[in-house]
Design a protein around this motif. Structure first.
Motif: not given
Length: 212
Positions: A10, A50, A53, A56, A58, A60-61
């Motif tokens: 991240c 990141n 994210l 949560k 989720i 990484r982009l």
């Protein structure tokens, strides 16, 4: 253990200030320092997004966006940050206007549908084979990077942090492009690719190189 690697990925790898070329040629008052600061801003942006994210649960982009979409984000982010540091360039305010950066004040409201004055900016995971929409005489600047893609998880590729690998720029001529049309049944976007001569021009005028 995989979650630990994901967490470490991240945080992008910082831009190395010792990998810039002080002798490169840049137009419109753009400097190596301007490019460096825009790249640092992207590193900060991606790291922040990141990490949020990850908190949560989720991905990484770069791990869920289509590869081309993520490359576009890299280029678009650089487009909005360079004018923050270079007072002579502005982001082209025309929707889908070309090129991405234009000389500040040259066009009304810094908006033009098409012009040869300015710099086209692209993000790419590839060290060559860069594409545009038409063969043209224009300054092209490409930000090359390494990162995971949305296909890596199913391929078993381990998490890795984003890293800028190189930045290259040159004034290309029409002869430095190879036009790629399409058949009547194809849905592929019409493109033009930078030829070997164009790649050599850009790499001879490298701005940043951290590929070794």
């Amino acid at each position: 253990m995989s979650n630990e690697y994901e967490y470490k990925a991240c945080t992008p790898i910082p831009v190395n200030p010792n990998r810039f070329n002080p002798n490169c040629s840049l137009p419109y008052g753009l400097t190596v320092e301007h490019v460096y600061r825009a790249m640092e801003d992207f590193i900060d942006f991606l790291g922040f997004i990141n990490q949020q994210l990850h908190s949560k649960g989720i991905p990484r982009l770069e791990s869920f966006l289509m590869p081309a979409n993520f490359s576009s984000i890299v280029g678009e982010f650089i487009n909005i940050r360079i004018p923050e540091y270079c007072p002579y360039l502005a982001k082209n305010r025309y929707h889908n206007g070309h090129p991405d950066l234009v000389p500040k004040g040259r066009f009304p409201d810094d908006a033009v549908q098409y012009a040869q004055d300015g710099i086209e900016v692209k993000g790419s995971r590839h060290a060559s084979g860069w594409q545009g929409h038409n063969p043209e005489s224009i300054w092209l600047m490409v930000f090359c990077f390494d990162s995971n893609t949305s296909n890596d998880r199913i391929r078993g590729v381990a998490p890795k942090p984003f890293c800028f690998k190189g930045v290259y720029a040159a004034k290309l001529d029409k002869d430095d492009w190879a036009f790629s049309g399409r058949s009547e049944t194809s849905r592929r976007t019409i493109t033009a690719s930078v030829t070997q001569s164009g790649v050599e021009k850009m790499k001879a005028n490298w701005i940043y190189d951290d590929s070794s």
